[in-house]
Design a protein around this motif. Structure first.
Motif, PDB file in Angstrom:
ATOM      1  N   HIS A  77       0.832  -1.210   0.000  1.00  0.00           N
ATOM      2  CA  HIS A  77       0.000   0.000   0.000  1.00  0.00           C
ATOM      3  C   HIS A  77       0.865   1.258   0.000  1.00  0.00           C
ATOM      4  O   HIS A  77       0.542   2.242  -0.684  1.00  0.00           O
ATOM      5  CB  HIS A  77      -0.922  -0.011   1.221  1.00  0.00           C
ATOM      6  N   ALA A  78       1.960   1.241   0.766  1.00  0.00           N
ATOM      7  CA  ALA A  78       2.825   2.420   0.807  1.00  0.00           C
ATOM      8  C   ALA A  78       3.484   2.662  -0.547  1.00  0.00           C
ATOM      9  O   ALA A  78       3.619   3.806  -0.998  1.00  0.00           O
ATOM     10  CB  ALA A  78       3.888   2.253   1.894  1.00  0.00           C
ATOM     11  N   GLU A  79       3.901   1.578  -1.243  1.00  0.00           N
ATOM     12  CA  GLU A  79       4.499   1.739  -2.570  1.00  0.00           C
ATOM     13  C   GLU A  79       3.487   2.337  -3.546  1.00  0.00           C
ATOM     14  O   GLU A  79       3.836   3.195  -4.373  1.00  0.00           O
ATOM     15  CB  GLU A  79       5.008   0.395  -3.076  1.00  0.00           C
ATOM     16  N   ALA A  80       2.228   1.893  -3.452  1.00  0.00           N
ATOM     17  CA  ALA A  80       1.198   2.453  -4.322  1.00  0.00           C
ATOM     18  C   ALA A  80       0.976   3.936  -4.017  1.00  0.00           C
ATOM     19  O   ALA A  80       0.781   4.752  -4.933  1.00  0.00           O
ATOM     20  CB  ALA A  80      -0.106   1.670  -4.144  1.00  0.00           C
ATOM     21  N   ALA A  81       1.013   4.299  -2.745  1.00  0.00           N
ATOM     22  CA  ALA A  81       0.838   5.702  -2.369  1.00  0.00           C
ATOM     23  C   ALA A  81       1.972   6.558  -2.905  1.00  0.00           C
ATOM     24  O   ALA A  81       1.767   7.672  -3.387  1.00  0.00           O
ATOM     25  CB  ALA A  81       0.740   5.832  -0.848  1.00  0.00           C
TER      26      ALA A  81
END
Length: 405
Positions: free
Chosen positions: A83-87
Motif C-alpha cells: 500500500h505504501a508503494e502504491a501511495a
C-alpha cells in the motif's frame, strides 16, 4: 544524518519500537498527526483506515497511505509495504507516504531500503513525525543525544500532546546524556514545555523522578518554570510519596519560596483558592470561618479571621521538610488596637489531617505566640497547621516563623 542511518541495526530503530506492546504502533500513530494536508473524502480515510477499502484508487494516495497505516498497526508489514508503494507511485513528492514506506520496509527487515526511503522523506519535508522518529532513533543508536533531542523537539512542536506518549520520550530520558540534551532543548521554551511540566497525573514515581531531573537541569541553567508551572509535578511527587524530591523540585523552580523552612512567612503570595503546591499555604474552606486577606504593605499580608464555631477549626496548613532537631514555631495574633489574642493554636504532624493542637505561650518582649517542639526522623515532611479557637472578636494573624532553637 546519513551517517546515523547507515549504522542502524534491526535491534536499533525497529528493535526499540518492538519493545512496545504493539510493534510499530508508535510509529504508525505518529503519522496520524501529520496527515492534515489533503481535503475531502480522501482526508477522512486518514482518520478511518477502514473507509479506504471501499474507495477506488483514483481517489489519490491518501487511501493507500491509510491502508498502509492500518497494516502497520496490525504488524502486517508486507501488506503495508504494498500500500505504501502504491501511495508513493501516486504522489512521489508526498513525504508522509514515503515515510510509511520506510516504516514498512523496516518492519519487514529491509533496513537498507528503509534508510533510503527515510532519506527521501527527510528531503521532502521534516514535518512528518515518523521521519523525525526514525532519525531520532538513528541518532540514539550512534550515541548522538543532541541530534536525537532535536528530532524529538521537532515531533513535539508539531504535536505537543505527544508528550503523553512514554514510548516516545523514554529512549531519550533513559540516559544522563539524553536528559541533559532534552533540558537544553527546553531552554527555548517550546510549546510542549507546558505539557512536559504539567501533564503528569499518569506518571509513576520513577517516571516523575526522571521528569524532575530533566526540569531540574533546566532550572540550574537559569530557566526555572516558576511557582505555578512547577506545581503539577510537585504535587505528583508528593502524592507518590517522595516529599523530599518534591520539595527540592519546588524550591528550584520557585526560588522566592526558598529563603526559610516555611514558604511565604508573611502571606505575601497567599492564594485563598487552590495553591500551586502543598509547600505553599493552603486555606481550608469552612462555612463557620471567615478568612479575609488584609494587605499589610511592603509585600506582606495578614489574615483577618472570625469564627462562629463552638470548637477549634483548622484554617491553614503547609507542608515543610525540616531536618530532625529542636524548633520554635511562632506567629503574631492580635485584635483591633494591636493587643495580642490567644485564639490561634497550632499543630505540627506527619499527617495533614492532624488536629492535636499545641497550646502556645506569649513572648512578652516580642508579643508573639510560640510553641517549642522537637522533630524526629519518623517522617520526611511535617504538616504545619493553624486553628482558630471559638470567640467573638476577629483576629489578625500573620508573620509565621519556624526556625531551629
Amino acid at each position: 544524518m546519513a551517517k546515523a542511518g547507515a549504522q542502524l541495526t534491526r535491534q536499533g530503530w525497529l528493535g526499540r519500537v518492538r519493545s512496545a506492546q504493539r510493534p510499530l504502533a508508535l510509529a504508525a500513530s505518529l503519522v496520524v498527526s501529520a496527515l492534515a494536508i489533503v481535503s475531502g473524502i480522501d482526508r477522512e480515510t486518514r482518520a478511518r483506515p477502514d473507509l479506504a477499502a471501499s474507495l477506488p484508487l483514483q481517489f489519490g494516495p491518501n487511501a493507500q497511505a491509510a491502508l498502509a497505516h492500518g497494516r502497520l498497526a496490525e504488524n502486517d508489514f508486507g501488506a503495508a509495504r504494498g500500500h505504501a508503494e502504491a501511495a508513493v507511485l501516486s504522489a512521489p513528492i508526498e513525504p508522509d507516504s514515503t515515510a510509511l514506506l520506510g516504516a514498512a520496509r523496516a518492519g519487514s527487515g529491509d533496513l537498507a531500503g528503509a534508510e533510503r526511503a527515510f532519506l527521501v522523506a527527510g528531503r521532502l519535508g521534516w514535518r512528518t513525525p515518523i521521519t523525525q522518529f526514525y532519525w531520532m532513533q538513528g541518532a540514539l543508536d550512534v550515541g548522538d543525544e543532541r541530534v536525537a533531542a532535536l528530532r524529538l523537539d521537532a515531533i513535539l512542536r508539531a504535536d505537543p500532546a505527544l508528550v503523553g506518549n512514554r514510548n516516545l520520550l523514554a529512549p531519550l530520558e533513559a540516559s544522563e546524556a539524553g536528559r541533559e540534551a532534552l533540558s537544553v532543548q527546553l531552554r527555548a521554551a517550546p510549546d510542549w514545555l507546558e505539557r512536559y511540566g504539567g501533564d503528569v497525573d499518569a506518571l509513576t514515581l520513577p517516571e516523575a523522578a526522571i521528569r524532575a531531573d530533566v526540569l531540574g537541569r533546566l532550572a540550574r541553567s537559569g530557566h526555572p518554570l516558576g511557582c505555578v508551572a512547577a506545581g503539577p509535578l510537585t504535587r505528583r511527587l508528593v502524592y507518590l510519596g517522595d516529599i523530599a524530591l518534591g520539595n527540592d523540585f519546588w524550591r528550584r523552580h520557585c526560588p522566592g519560596r526558598s529563603g526559610s523552612l516555611i514558604a511565604d512567612r508573611t502571606f505575601g503570595d497567599l492564594q485563598v483558592n487552590q495553591p500551586a503546591s502543598p509547600f505553599d499555604w493552603t486555606v481550608i474552606g469552612d462555612s463557620d470561618v471567615s478568612v479575609t486577606v488584609d494587605p499589610a504593605g511592603a509585600g506582606q499580608q495578614r489574615l483577618l479571621l472570625a469564627s462562629s464555631a463552638s470548637f477549634p477549626r483548622k484554617i491553614l496548613m503547609q507542608l515543610i521538610v525540616p531536618p530532625p532537631g529542636n524548633y520554635r514555631l511562632s506567629w503574631s495574633a492580635t485584635v483591633a488596637g494591636g493587643a495580642p489574642r490567644d485564639r490561634i493554636v497550632a499543630t505540627v504532624s506527619c499527617r495533614p489531617d492532624a488536629q492535636d493542637w499545641l497550646t502556645p505561650a506569649l513572648d512578652p518582649a516580642s508579643k508573639r505566640y510560640f510553641v517549642d517542639l522537637s522533630v524526629d526522623a519518623s517522617c520526611t515532611g511535617r504538616w504545619i497547621g493553624f486553628g482558630l479557637l471559638p470567640g467573638n472578636d476577629a483576629v489578625s494573624f500573620g508573620s509565621v516563623d519556624f526556625r531551629p532553637r
